[in-house]
Motif scaffolding. Structure first.
Motif, PDB file in Angstrom:
ATOM      1  N   THR A 138      30.595 -11.105  -1.772  1.00  8.01           N
ATOM      2  CA  THR A 138      30.490 -11.273  -0.323  1.00  8.01           C
ATOM      3  C   THR A 138      30.680 -12.724   0.131  1.00  8.01           C
ATOM      4  OG1 THR A 138      28.075 -11.525  -0.486  1.00  8.01           O
ATOM      5  CG2 THR A 138      28.943  -9.301  -0.118  1.00  8.01           C
ATOM      6  N   GLY A 139      30.841 -13.643  -0.827  1.00 12.66           N
ATOM      7  CA  GLY A 139      31.054 -15.042  -0.471  1.00 12.66           C
ATOM      8  C   GLY A 139      29.793 -15.777  -0.053  1.00 12.66           C
ATOM      9  N   ARG A 140      28.631 -15.287  -0.489  1.00 12.02           N
ATOM     10  CA  ARG A 140      27.348 -15.870  -0.100  1.00 12.02           C
ATOM     11  C   ARG A 140      26.866 -16.864  -1.158  1.00 12.02           C
ATOM     12  NH1 ARG A 140      24.715 -15.882   4.669  1.00 12.02           N
ATOM     13  NH2 ARG A 140      25.709 -13.832   4.945  1.00 12.02           N
ATOM     14  N   ALA A 141      26.332 -18.003  -0.732  1.00 13.92           N
ATOM     15  CA  ALA A 141      25.732 -18.951  -1.670  1.00 13.92           C
ATOM     16  C   ALA A 141      24.528 -18.290  -2.350  1.00 13.92           C
ATOM     17  CB  ALA A 141      25.297 -20.212  -0.939  1.00 13.92           C
ATOM     18  N   PHE A 142      24.354 -18.561  -3.661  1.00 14.92           N
ATOM     19  CA  PHE A 142      23.312 -17.883  -4.424  1.00 14.92           C
ATOM     20  C   PHE A 142      22.838 -18.777  -5.560  1.00 14.92           C
ATOM     21  CE2 PHE A 142      21.913 -15.070  -7.886  1.00 14.92           C
ATOM     22  CZ  PHE A 142      20.949 -14.318  -7.235  1.00 14.92           C
ATOM     23  N   LEU A 143      21.538 -18.725  -5.816  1.00 16.45           N
ATOM     24  CA  LEU A 143      20.943 -19.493  -6.909  1.00 16.45           C
ATOM     25  C   LEU A 143      19.974 -18.614  -7.674  1.00 16.45           C
ATOM     26  CD1 LEU A 143      20.320 -22.288  -8.309  1.00 16.45           C
ATOM     27  CD2 LEU A 143      18.468 -22.526  -6.622  1.00 16.45           C
ATOM     28  N   ARG A 144      20.110 -18.637  -9.003  1.00 17.32           N
ATOM     29  CA  ARG A 144      19.106 -18.045  -9.895  1.00 17.32           C
ATOM     30  C   ARG A 144      18.760 -19.086 -10.948  1.00 17.32           C
ATOM     31  NH1 ARG A 144      21.875 -15.422 -14.642  1.00 17.32           N
ATOM     32  NH2 ARG A 144      24.124 -15.563 -14.278  1.00 17.32           N
ATOM     33  N   PHE A 145      17.526 -19.122 -11.387  1.00 15.58           N
ATOM     34  CA  PHE A 145      17.091 -20.159 -12.327  1.00 15.58           C
ATOM     35  C   PHE A 145      15.902 -19.644 -13.132  1.00 15.58           C
ATOM     36  CE2 PHE A 145      14.372 -20.588  -8.700  1.00 15.58           C
ATOM     37  CZ  PHE A 145      13.139 -20.995  -9.205  1.00 15.58           C
ATOM     38  N   ASP A 146      15.574 -20.377 -14.183  1.00 21.00           N
ATOM     39  CA  ASP A 146      14.405 -20.065 -15.001  1.00 21.00           C
ATOM     40  C   ASP A 146      13.308 -21.078 -14.731  1.00 21.00           C
ATOM     41  OD1 ASP A 146      15.465 -17.846 -16.348  1.00 21.00           O
ATOM     42  OD2 ASP A 146      16.403 -19.102 -17.891  1.00 21.00           O
ATOM     43  N   TYR A 147      12.090 -20.581 -14.463  1.00 22.11           N
ATOM     44  CA  TYR A 147      10.943 -21.482 -14.403  1.00 22.11           C
ATOM     45  C   TYR A 147      10.768 -22.137 -15.780  1.00 22.11           C
ATOM     46  CZ  TYR A 147       9.679 -17.913 -10.852  1.00 22.11           C
ATOM     47  OH  TYR A 147       9.679 -17.010  -9.821  1.00 22.11           O
ATOM     48  N   SER A 148      10.045 -23.246 -15.821  1.00 22.62           N
ATOM     49  CA  SER A 148       9.710 -23.854 -17.109  1.00 22.62           C
ATOM     50  C   SER A 148       8.934 -22.840 -17.956  1.00 22.62           C
ATOM     51  CB  SER A 148       8.870 -25.121 -16.895  1.00 22.62           C
ATOM     52  OG  SER A 148       7.746 -24.855 -16.079  1.00 22.62           O
ATOM     53  N   GLY A 149       9.210 -22.856 -19.256  1.00 26.44           N
ATOM     54  CA  GLY A 149       8.572 -21.903 -20.154  1.00 26.44           C
ATOM     55  C   GLY A 149       9.161 -20.508 -20.099  1.00 26.44           C
ATOM     56  N   HIS A 150      10.218 -20.333 -19.333  1.00 29.81           N
ATOM     57  CA  HIS A 150      10.897 -19.047 -19.198  1.00 29.81           C
ATOM     58  C   HIS A 150      12.368 -19.207 -19.584  1.00 29.81           C
ATOM     59  CE1 HIS A 150       7.389 -18.323 -16.675  1.00 29.81           C
ATOM     60  NE2 HIS A 150       7.694 -17.043 -16.578  1.00 29.81           N
ATOM     61  N   GLY A 151      12.943 -18.168 -20.170  1.00 32.17           N
ATOM     62  CA  GLY A 151      14.383 -18.153 -20.416  1.00 32.17           C
ATOM     63  C   GLY A 151      14.894 -19.397 -21.119  1.00 32.17           C
ATOM     64  N   GLN A 152      15.892 -20.041 -20.491  1.00 27.41           N
ATOM     65  CA  GLN A 152      16.559 -21.179 -21.107  1.00 27.41           C
ATOM     66  C   GLN A 152      15.967 -22.526 -20.689  1.00 27.41           C
ATOM     67  OE1 GLN A 152      21.009 -20.723 -20.863  1.00 27.41           O
ATOM     68  NE2 GLN A 152      20.496 -18.775 -19.901  1.00 27.41           N
ATOM     69  N   SER A 153      14.930 -22.513 -19.871  1.00 29.69           N
ATOM     70  CA  SER A 153      14.317 -23.766 -19.433  1.00 29.69           C
ATOM     71  C   SER A 153      13.371 -24.303 -20.503  1.00 29.69           C
ATOM     72  CB  SER A 153      13.571 -23.558 -18.113  1.00 29.69           C
ATOM     73  OG  SER A 153      14.477 -23.303 -17.053  1.00 29.69           O
ATOM     74  N   SER A 154      13.004 -25.562 -20.362  1.00 30.07           N
ATOM     75  CA  SER A 154      12.168 -26.219 -21.360  1.00 30.07           C
ATOM     76  C   SER A 154      10.709 -25.793 -21.236  1.00 30.07           C
ATOM     77  CB  SER A 154      12.261 -27.739 -21.195  1.00 30.07           C
ATOM     78  OG  SER A 154      11.657 -28.154 -19.973  1.00 30.07           O
ATOM     79  N   GLY A 155       9.949 -26.057 -22.292  1.00 30.48           N
ATOM     80  CA  GLY A 155       8.519 -25.817 -22.268  1.00 30.48           C
ATOM     81  C   GLY A 155       8.124 -24.477 -22.859  1.00 30.48           C
ATOM     82  N   ALA A 156       6.845 -24.370 -23.193  1.00 31.95           N
ATOM     83  CA  ALA A 156       6.286 -23.127 -23.730  1.00 31.95           C
ATOM     84  C   ALA A 156       5.682 -22.315 -22.593  1.00 31.95           C
ATOM     85  CB  ALA A 156       5.221 -23.442 -24.772  1.00 31.95           C
ATOM     86  N   PHE A 157       5.915 -21.015 -22.605  1.00 36.52           N
ATOM     87  CA  PHE A 157       5.384 -20.149 -21.558  1.00 36.52           C
ATOM     88  C   PHE A 157       3.874 -20.300 -21.427  1.00 36.52           C
ATOM     89  CE2 PHE A 157       3.306 -16.101 -20.594  1.00 36.52           C
ATOM     90  CZ  PHE A 157       3.777 -15.890 -19.306  1.00 36.52           C
TER      91      PHE A 157
END
Length: 252
Positions: free
Chosen positions: A52-71
């Motif tokens: 649809t041409g809409r700006a979009f952002l998805r991310f991982d909180y720290s300790g989640h997925g590919q982000s740094s830190g331990a959950f």
């Protein structure tokens, strides 16, 4: 799939994200407890945004997925801080936040803490205040004692390994409750909830609707939908709700 980009926060946390360029208001997906940005809903909405041409952002909180830190080192305050940092740094103008489960709580904290960046809100099985009202309230005497003495307790999970719940998570959660004080949502808001959700009861959605104050709030209950809220019908409803919020943003 393109490699995730990295945003380094003022606290030194590295947040992995995928950003889609497009028109505004942009859409930001906020995932759930121990979830990540590769989940069905996040990826589905990214495809919708690209289509649809809409700006979009998805991310991982720290300790989640590919982000740094331990959950197990994280807490609601850290993850809300991550979300606000990502929204400030990676988006232009007001955004429509789509918060799933814990992400629903995070989205409400963002609405309270950065109202200038809020264009609209869609929550999916929102779990505001769950560390207090679900976890702590549901602990027996032995679990509460273990939390105080050992600093953590393990809870079974339907999604894999047991959840390690820390004393810091519970105590920090009390500093970020949203159902104990006025909650102003001065934008189009759509709450979505399944009545077969084993993790968040329908009563939570009703309490949220009753507690929040805003000019344009609606709650949709879906018969038979579970906490994942990810079958074809639920994904279509998320799209429809998001499009309705975006349309109302433009006429507000």
């Amino acid at each position: 799939m393109p490699q995730a980009e990295i945003l380094t926060t003022a606290q030194g946390r590295s947040l992995a994200y995928h950003k889609t360029e497009g028109t505004g208001p942009g859409v930001v997906f906020l995932g759930g407890f121990k979830s990540d940005m590769q989940g069905t809903k996040a990826v589905h909405l990214e495809a919708w945004a690209q289509r649809t041409g809409r700006a979009f952002l998805r991310f991982d909180y720290s300790g989640h997925g590919q982000s740094s830190g331990a959950f197990s080192d994280g807490c609601i305050g850290d993850w809300a801080q991550d979300a606000m940092t990502a929204i400030r740094a990676l988006t232009d103008g007001p955004q429509v936040l789509v918060g799933s489960s814990m992400g629903g709580w995070i989205s409400l904290l963002c609405a309270r803490g950065m109202a200038d960046k809020l264009a609209g809100l869609v929550t999916i099985a929102a779990a505001p205040d769950f560390t207090e009202d679900s976890m702590w309230a549901g602990f027996d005497a032995a679990q509460r004692a273990a939390l105080q003495e050992n600093g953590e307790v393990a809870l079974p999970s339907d999604y894999g390994a047991p959840y390690i719940i820390t004393r810091r998570l519970i105590e920090d959660g009390r500093n970020h409750l949203v159902l104990r004080a006025p909650l102003d949502l001065p934008c189009p808001v759509r709450f979505l909830q399944g009545n077969a959700d084993a993790d968040v009861e329908t009563a939570v959605a009703l309490r949220l609707l009753d507690h929040a104050q805003g000019p344009d709030m609606r709650l949709t209950l879906v018969d038979g939908a579970d906490h994942r809220f990810s079958d074809d019908d639920c994904l279509a409803l998320i799209e429809t709700s998001l499009e309705e919020v975006l349309e109302r943003c433009g006429t507000a």
